[in-house]
Every structure is written in structure tokens, then in C-alpha cells.
Design a protein around this motif. Structure first.
Motif, PDB file in Angstrom:
ATOM      1  N   ASN A   1      -0.447 -63.809  61.011  1.00 28.49           N
ATOM      2  CA  ASN A   1      -1.023 -64.868  61.847  1.00 28.49           C
ATOM      3  C   ASN A   1      -2.450 -65.236  61.441  1.00 28.49           C
ATOM      4  O   ASN A   1      -2.992 -66.215  61.954  1.00 28.49           O
ATOM      5  N   LEU A   2      -3.042 -64.482  60.515  1.00 33.26           N
ATOM      6  CA  LEU A   2      -4.343 -64.882  59.974  1.00 33.26           C
ATOM      7  C   LEU A   2      -4.214 -66.069  59.020  1.00 33.26           C
ATOM      8  O   LEU A   2      -5.218 -66.654  58.631  1.00 33.26           O
TER       9      LEU A   2
ATOM     10  N   SER B   1      -9.077 -70.114  58.281  1.00 34.02           N
ATOM     11  CA  SER B   1      -9.393 -69.765  56.892  1.00 34.02           C
ATOM     12  C   SER B   1      -8.616 -70.582  55.868  1.00 34.02           C
ATOM     13  O   SER B   1      -8.913 -70.527  54.684  1.00 34.02           O
ATOM     14  N   PHE B   2      -7.607 -71.311  56.318  1.00 37.48           N
ATOM     15  CA  PHE B   2      -6.752 -72.088  55.419  1.00 37.48           C
ATOM     16  C   PHE B   2      -6.816 -73.558  55.808  1.00 37.48           C
ATOM     17  O   PHE B   2      -6.777 -73.897  56.992  1.00 37.48           O
TER      18      PHE B   2
ATOM     19  N   PHE C   1       3.497 -72.188  54.231  1.00 36.51           N
ATOM     20  CA  PHE C   1       2.715 -71.198  53.494  1.00 36.51           C
ATOM     21  C   PHE C   1       2.905 -69.820  54.119  1.00 36.51           C
ATOM     22  O   PHE C   1       3.149 -68.830  53.431  1.00 36.51           O
ATOM     23  N   LYS C   2       2.806 -69.756  55.446  1.00 34.74           N
ATOM     24  CA  LYS C   2       2.973 -68.499  56.177  1.00 34.74           C
ATOM     25  C   LYS C   2       4.382 -67.941  55.969  1.00 34.74           C
ATOM     26  O   LYS C   2       4.557 -66.749  55.710  1.00 34.74           O
ATOM     27  N   ALA C   3       5.396 -68.788  56.078  1.00 33.82           N
ATOM     28  CA  ALA C   3       6.787 -68.345  55.903  1.00 33.82           C
ATOM     29  C   ALA C   3       7.014 -67.803  54.493  1.00 33.82           C
ATOM     30  O   ALA C   3       7.702 -66.786  54.316  1.00 33.82           O
ATOM     31  N   TYR C   4       6.437 -68.463  53.504  1.00 34.63           N
ATOM     32  CA  TYR C   4       6.592 -68.019  52.116  1.00 34.63           C
ATOM     33  C   TYR C   4       6.055 -66.596  51.942  1.00 34.63           C
ATOM     34  O   TYR C   4       6.747 -65.709  51.441  1.00 34.63           O
TER      35      TYR C   4
END
Length: 168
Positions: A55-56, A61-62, A81-84
Motif C-alpha cells: 500500500n506504499l 511517492s509515486f 503498478f501495484k498489482a504487477y
């Protein structure tokens, strides 16, 4: 000889009192920005991978249009991006991610890394093999306004597939 020594001291004193030129100031500002980018980048990825805090990957930051360049094409946006990257956390419950070196210039960062773990979960649709992996790679990063904007990972996929037991 005594006069020469006094002249050299006077020249040194006067030249040391000059304010830095604009080019020097710009270089100093660029270094401060780069150091801040590298520090933030390193801290965020350490927590995402080693503390398993996916969750960061958020707009703190992104960049909202963050992109990971993959062999099958770019994946853009926080959710994609998170899922990848979550595939690596679900595929390796004991994942250990080490940054060997991180350096950069301007808004470009290069990260040399090591990834270790046991493939004990689903990884991009590949069922668990319970094989251990030990992989080295490099990530090219583009920063934008102090946030992670783009990443592209490079590693030996043949070595990775052999370690997973998918190739001989």
C-alpha cells in the motif's frame, strides 16, 4: 620570497571569500534533489518489498501515471503498478530484496538489486514450485517532481525460469 608568500596568501583569502558562481549553485541544488530522490526511492522500495507493505505504492511517492515497462508492454497507473509488483509478494512469502547500489543523475536513477525467496505462491499465474530463487538485476528509474514516474527492470529471465523449475 617573503613578498611572494604574502601575495599568495592575499590571493587565497580574496578568492575564498567569493560567493559560488551560478553553475556551482545549480550543481549543488541538483545534488540535493538527487540525494532526496534516492533516499525516498530506496526507503519506499525497502518497505514495499521487505516489510511487504504494497500500500506504499500510492500517490505520496509515486506519480499517478507511474509506469512499469514490461516485456509485454507498459502498465500505467497506481493500481496496475501495484498489482504487477504484488505478484512478487504473493509468489514469494519469504521474499528478501536487497539494494546493492543506487545512483543517478538528474531525474534518472539506476538500482542494482538482488531478489531472493521461495516460490511458494502464485506468481503471474505460475503455481508454486517451492523452488528457491536468487536473482540479480538492474532497474532504470525516472523520477518526476520528487516521485517515482517510470521503472524498467532488467534481469536474466532464463536464469529466473530455471530457478523456478520451468526450464532446464
Amino acid at each position: 620570497m617573503n613578498k611572494l608568500y604574502v601575495i599568495l596568501i592575499a590571493i587565497t583569502m580574496f578568492s575564498c571569500n567569493e560567493t559560488p558562481n551560478q553553475e556551482y549553485q545549480n550543481l549543488q541544488q541538483s545534488k540535493v534533489k538527487l540525494d532526496a530522490n534516492i533516499s525516498m526511492y530506496s526507503n519506499v522500495w525497502d518497505k514495499v518489498m521487505n516489510d511487504r507493505d504494497i500500500n506504499l505504492i500510492n500517490t505520496d511517492s509515486f506519480d499517478s501515471e507511474v509506469t512499469v515497462i514490461t516485456a509485454t508492454g507498459p502498465i500505467t497507473g497506481i493500481d496496475g503498478f501495484k498489482a504487477y509488483y504484488n505478484n512478487y509478494l504473493t509468489g514469494f512469502s519469504d521474499a528478501k530484496f536487497s539494494m546493492i547500489d543506487v545512483y543517478g543523475q538528474g531525474d534518472l536513477i539506476t538500482k542494482h538489486w538482488r531478489f531472493q525467496g521461495t516460490h511458494d505462491g502464485d506468481l503471474f499465474g505460475i503455481p508454486a514450485s517451492n523452488n528457491k530463487v536468487d536473482l540479480y538485476g538492474v532497474t532504470l528509474v525516472v523520477m518526476k517532481d520528487g516521485k517515482i514516474f517510470q521503472e524498467q527492470d532488467y534481469f536474466d529471465n532464463n536464469v529466473f525460469m530455471k530457478q523456478l523449475g520451468l526450464m532446464e
